[in-house]
Scaffold this motif. Structure first.
Motif, PDB file in Angstrom:
ATOM      1  N   ASP A   1      56.677  -8.226 -30.818  1.00  0.00           N
ATOM      2  CA  ASP A   1      57.626  -7.956 -29.906  1.00  0.00           C
ATOM      3  C   ASP A   1      59.011  -8.404 -30.657  1.00  0.00           C
ATOM      4  N   ALA A   2      60.100  -8.407 -29.789  1.00  0.00           N
ATOM      5  CA  ALA A   2      61.425  -8.671 -30.313  1.00  0.00           C
ATOM      6  C   ALA A   2      61.851 -10.031 -30.564  1.00  0.00           C
ATOM      7  N   THR A   3      60.913 -10.873 -30.648  1.00  0.00           N
ATOM      8  CA  THR A   3      61.170 -12.499 -30.532  1.00  0.00           C
ATOM      9  C   THR A   3      61.272 -12.728 -32.104  1.00  0.00           C
ATOM     10  N   ARG A   4      62.315 -13.485 -32.390  1.00  0.00           N
ATOM     11  CA  ARG A   4      62.567 -14.222 -33.652  1.00  0.00           C
ATOM     12  C   ARG A   4      62.673 -15.709 -33.442  1.00  0.00           C
ATOM     13  N   PRO A   5      62.518 -16.293 -34.556  1.00  0.00           N
ATOM     14  CA  PRO A   5      62.761 -17.750 -34.401  1.00  0.00           C
ATOM     15  C   PRO A   5      64.100 -18.168 -34.047  1.00  0.00           C
ATOM     16  N   ASN A   6      64.198 -19.117 -33.009  1.00  0.00           N
ATOM     17  CA  ASN A   6      65.419 -19.515 -32.329  1.00  0.00           C
ATOM     18  C   ASN A   6      66.145 -18.430 -31.431  1.00  0.00           C
TER      19      ASN A   6
ATOM     20  N   ARG B   1      59.130  -6.194 -24.479  1.00  0.00           N
ATOM     21  CA  ARG B   1      57.921  -5.496 -24.411  1.00  0.00           C
ATOM     22  C   ARG B   1      56.935  -5.933 -25.340  1.00  0.00           C
ATOM     23  N   ARG B   2      56.012  -5.756 -24.755  1.00  0.00           N
ATOM     24  CA  ARG B   2      54.457  -6.327 -25.679  1.00  0.00           C
ATOM     25  C   ARG B   2      54.065  -5.237 -26.900  1.00  0.00           C
ATOM     26  N   GLU B   3      54.927  -5.006 -27.703  1.00  0.00           N
ATOM     27  CA  GLU B   3      54.927  -3.991 -28.626  1.00  0.00           C
ATOM     28  C   GLU B   3      53.353  -3.856 -29.200  1.00  0.00           C
TER      29      GLU B   3
ATOM     30  N   PRO C   1      58.809  -2.740 -37.782  1.00  0.00           N
ATOM     31  CA  PRO C   1      58.145  -3.471 -38.634  1.00  0.00           C
ATOM     32  C   PRO C   1      58.140  -5.141 -38.307  1.00  0.00           C
ATOM     33  N   SER C   2      57.139  -5.830 -38.691  1.00  0.00           N
ATOM     34  CA  SER C   2      57.332  -7.451 -38.226  1.00  0.00           C
ATOM     35  C   SER C   2      58.114  -7.826 -39.456  1.00  0.00           C
TER      36      SER C   2
END
Length: 184
Positions: free
Chosen positions: A139-144, A151-153, A173-174
Motif C-alpha cells: 500500500d502507500a505506507t512508508r516508515p514514519n 488502498r490494499r494494493e 513498485p515496493s
C-alpha cells in the motif's frame, strides 16, 4: 538506503527452491502454492519499511490464504552483518507475531538472486501456473508516514490474480531497504 525493484515482468516463471523455515519444516515451491496462486515476499526482521507494514502483511496473508493464494516469506539478508536477521531472531519474530505463513531462511542467498530480489519488502505475486502477475507495493505506507485508509494494493491485486489469473496492468513498485548481500 532505500531502493525500488523493477516493474512486473508478466508471466516470468517462479524459480524453484527448497528452504528451511522457522517452524522447523523445510518447504519447496510446490509445497507453498495455493490453488489460485502464490505470494512470495522477501522480508527481514530489522528493516523499518517491513516493520511499518508488518501487521498489514500478516492481515493480507491470512486474507489471501482464504482466496486460495499460498503465502511465504523469505529472509535472505546476511545474518553475520545483520544479527537481527539471523535464524533464531527470525523464529522469535514469527512466533511473536504468529505469522500465518512459513518464514524461510535463504542462508546462501541463492533464492534472492534467482528471484532478483532487490529490497525488503519485495513482493512476487504468481498465478496458479506460477507466472508472475504482481510485483508492486502492499500500500502507500512508508516508515514514519502512515497512510490511513489507503488502498490494499497487494491484496486487491492478488485477489484479481486468484479470480482471473492476471494481475493489474498498473502497479506501483515496493520500496525498502536493500537486500544485505554477503561480501564476495
Amino acid at each position: 538506503m532505500a531502493t525500488t525493484p523493477p516493474v512486473c515482468d508478466f508471466g516470468w516463471k517462479a524459480p524453484d527452491f527448497t528452504l528451511p523455515a522457522t517452524d522447523g519444516d523445510t518447504y519447496a515451491l510446490d509445497d507453498l502454492k495455493g490453488d489460485n496462486g502464490l505470494l512470495v515476499m522477501f522480508i527481514c526482521n530489522h528493516c523499518p519499511y517491513v516493520l511499518a507494514v508488518l501487521d498489514r502483511i500478516i492481515r493480507d496473508a491470512a486474507d489471501l490464504k482464504a482466496l486460495g493464494i499460498g503465502v511465504a516469506a523469505i529472509c535472505s539478508n546476511d545474518p553475520q552483518a545483520y544479527p537481527a536477521d539471523n535464524f533464531d531472531n527470525m523464529r522469535k519474530l514469527a512466533e511473536e507475531k504468529a505469522f500465518p505463513f512459513p518464514y524461510l531462511h535463504d542462508a546462501g542467498q541463492s533464492v534472492a538472486k534467482a528471484y532478483d530480489a532487490v529490497c525488503t519488502p519485495d513482493f512476487f505475486g504468481f498465478n496458479r501456473g506460477l507466472g508472475l502477475q504482481y510485483r508492486g507495493r502492499i500500500d502507500a505506507t512508508r516508515p514514519n508516514a502512515k497512510a490511513p485508509g489507503s488502498r490494499r494494493e497487494l491484496f486487491e491485486a492478488m485477489k484479481q490474480v486468484a479470480e482471473t489469473g492476471h494481475g493489474p496492468a498498473e502497479q506501483i513498485p515496493s520500496m525498502g531497504c536493500s537486500i544485505k548481500w554477503k561480501a564476495a
